[in-house]
Design a protein around this motif. Structure first.
Motif, PDB file in Angstrom:
ATOM      1  N   VAL A  55      -2.269  12.220 -10.940  1.00  0.00           N
ATOM      2  CA  VAL A  55      -3.186  11.867  -9.908  1.00  0.00           C
ATOM      3  C   VAL A  55      -3.175  10.228  -9.773  1.00  0.00           C
ATOM      4  CG1 VAL A  55      -5.511  11.817  -8.779  1.00  0.00           C
ATOM      5  CG2 VAL A  55      -4.835  13.937  -9.681  1.00  0.00           C
ATOM      6  N   PHE A  56      -3.279   9.402 -10.686  1.00  0.00           N
ATOM      7  CA  PHE A  56      -3.433   8.226 -10.704  1.00  0.00           C
ATOM      8  C   PHE A  56      -2.193   7.471 -10.324  1.00  0.00           C
ATOM      9  CE2 PHE A  56      -2.918   4.128 -13.182  1.00  0.00           C
ATOM     10  CZ  PHE A  56      -3.923   3.274 -12.492  1.00  0.00           C
ATOM     11  N   LEU A  57      -1.020   7.819 -10.793  1.00  0.00           N
ATOM     12  CA  LEU A  57       0.300   7.237 -10.328  1.00  0.00           C
ATOM     13  C   LEU A  57       0.725   7.596  -9.089  1.00  0.00           C
ATOM     14  CD1 LEU A  57       2.078   5.347 -11.616  1.00  0.00           C
ATOM     15  CD2 LEU A  57       3.442   7.309 -12.326  1.00  0.00           C
ATOM     16  N   VAL A  58       0.475   9.035  -8.585  1.00  0.00           N
ATOM     17  CA  VAL A  58       0.791   9.300  -7.018  1.00  0.00           C
ATOM     18  C   VAL A  58       0.019   8.794  -6.320  1.00  0.00           C
ATOM     19  CG1 VAL A  58       0.438  11.235  -5.682  1.00  0.00           C
ATOM     20  CG2 VAL A  58       1.397  11.912  -7.850  1.00  0.00           C
ATOM     21  N   LEU A  59      -1.281   8.153  -6.542  1.00  0.00           N
ATOM     22  CA  LEU A  59      -2.054   7.693  -5.799  1.00  0.00           C
ATOM     23  C   LEU A  59      -1.799   5.968  -5.575  1.00  0.00           C
ATOM     24  CD1 LEU A  59      -5.528   9.061  -5.746  1.00  0.00           C
ATOM     25  CD2 LEU A  59      -3.730   9.484  -4.077  1.00  0.00           C
ATOM     26  N   THR A  60      -1.147   5.447  -6.854  1.00  0.00           N
ATOM     27  CA  THR A  60      -1.015   3.823  -6.945  1.00  0.00           C
ATOM     28  C   THR A  60       0.359   4.045  -6.349  1.00  0.00           C
ATOM     29  OG1 THR A  60      -0.267   4.473  -9.171  1.00  0.00           O
ATOM     30  CG2 THR A  60      -2.130   3.308  -9.069  1.00  0.00           C
ATOM     31  N   ASP A  61       1.330   4.772  -6.383  1.00  0.00           N
ATOM     32  CA  ASP A  61       2.680   4.677  -5.830  1.00  0.00           C
ATOM     33  C   ASP A  61       2.533   4.487  -4.296  1.00  0.00           C
ATOM     34  OD1 ASP A  61       5.713   4.581  -5.567  1.00  0.00           O
ATOM     35  OD2 ASP A  61       5.475   6.488  -4.971  1.00  0.00           O
ATOM     36  N   ALA A  62       1.610   5.694  -3.826  1.00  0.00           N
ATOM     37  CA  ALA A  62       1.410   5.456  -2.399  1.00  0.00           C
ATOM     38  C   ALA A  62       0.782   4.016  -1.789  1.00  0.00           C
ATOM     39  CB  ALA A  62       0.521   6.765  -1.799  1.00  0.00           C
ATOM     40  N   LEU A  63      -0.015   3.604  -2.745  1.00  0.00           N
ATOM     41  CA  LEU A  63      -0.702   2.139  -2.298  1.00  0.00           C
ATOM     42  C   LEU A  63       0.549   1.384  -2.242  1.00  0.00           C
ATOM     43  CD1 LEU A  63      -3.100   0.551  -1.672  1.00  0.00           C
ATOM     44  CD2 LEU A  63      -3.471   0.362  -3.956  1.00  0.00           C
TER      45      LEU A  63
END
Length: 355
Positions: free
Chosen positions: A313-321
């Motif tokens: 979850v953390f890396l999916v959202l940070t990559d989207a950001l």
């Protein structure tokens, strides 16, 4: 009390115990998986080229064999060949790094342990830089292949240096030494052979980026993730015993040497594949295990899979950001994880009473 025992994470507070006891584990996992699915859906729909949620759904649905109206070939290629593998790769890399950090923190009793403790990332950097400088990027070896070879060489050197003993302090110090050696080799190669443009490309890769995500990398990381996570999960009981110190673990019937070797090989596998695929992305393997431990407690049988979900979850959202923060320019995701990771780590340490 030994030094290793001093490094055991602080006991869970009564408030945290009450909260975890009141919430069944299956509920936490259900919520975590739901958040992961939602994060993946949102991340696929996020991008500089736009596209409505309906169009994104139709594109994905077409490839899943659902009876939906197809979208234009250009938009379909954008979604299915670029965004979907990128988001899935981010989820897999996040899970792999989080599990590696969780296992190494349990194995060493060191709250600051992360996947790069073994020097694997610096070894991967040497391999990637060497491939780039010698013009092998278009060969069968490729950038990812070179990085993987470098990572395995650094881990092999570390295991060679540890052949006469694997006490916790030896593992930590040897990992630091090997990492510094390969970091120096990376700098030497760049200074001796690279021009300005090549140096810029190498620096961008070293910061971590998902821009080169492809379906074959997704498949490779999925296999490594399943094998590594399953192997680490089978060592849950032994890792629980390590929380009380090496001597206590041995007195409980744990084969300390075999457990250490197995855990190091599994974490090296996960980290090597992750770094070879996207470069070195920091803080995921450091802060996610602490956050997961705060939610579900220290038992590795529950902690390892939950950390995998949180890391994804953390890396999916940070990559989207990272994709939209300075659009149309893209920020390396390793920069975003560091910017977010530092205050989050300080907050976690403060909640644990260590700041």
């Amino acid at each position: 009390m030994t030094a290793t025992e001093n490094q055991v994470p602080a006991p869970v507070t009564g408030e945290a115990k009450t909260r975890r006891t009141a919430t069944p584990t299956w509920v936490l996992f259900a919520v975590g998986l739901a958040v992961l699915a939602l994060s993946i859906g949102v991340a696929i729909g996020v991008g500089a080229n736009g596209g409505s949620l309906q169009e994104v759904t139709r594109s994905v649905g077409t490839h899943l064999g659902l009876p939906v109206e197809p979208v234009s070939r250009l938009f379909d290629s954008l979604i299915w060949q670029l965004r979907v593998p990128r988001v899935l790769l981010a989820a897999l890399i996040g899970a792999m790094l989080a599990v590696s950090g969780t296992v190494l923190q349990g194995l060493t009793g060191n709250a600051l342990a992360d996947p790069y403790l073994l020097g694997v990332s610096n070894g991967a950097s040497v391999g990637a830089v060497a491939v780039t400088l010698f013009g092998l990027g278009g060969s069968a070896l490729g950038l990812s292949g070179g990085a993987l070879v470098g990572a395995l060489l650094s881990f092999g050197l570390m295991m060679l240096l540890l052949r006469n003993g694997m006490r916790t302090i030896r593992i930590v110090l040897t990992g630091v030494v090997v990492g510094q050696l390969f970091a120096a080799l990376t700098s030497l190669l760049v200074m001796a052979s690279a021009d300005a443009e090549t140096t810029r490309a190498i620096t961008y890769w070293l910061l971590g980026s998902m821009t080169s995500a492809r379906w074959d990398e997704v498949v490779l990381c999925a296999i490594a993730c399943v094998v590594g996570l399953a192997g680490c999960w089978t060592r849950s009981q032994a890792l629980d015993a390590f929380s009380f110190g090496e001597d206590t673990a041995e007195s409980l019937g744990i084969n300390v040497r075999v457990t250490r070797i197995t855990a190091l090989i599994l974490t090296a596998l996960l980290t090597s594949v992750a770094v070879a695929s996207v470069g070195a992305i920091g803080f995921v393997g450091l802060i996610v295990p602490h956050a997961a431990r705060f939610v579900v407690g220290p038992r590795h049988r529950v902690l390892i899979p939950f950390a995998a979900i949180m890391g994804a979850v953390f890396l999916v959202l940070t990559d989207a950001l990272a994709r939209i923060a300075l659009a149309p320019r893209e920020v390396p995701v390793g920069v975003v994880t560091a910017v977010i990771g530092v205050p989050v780590f300080l907050l976690i340490m403060r909640r644990r009473g260590e700041l």
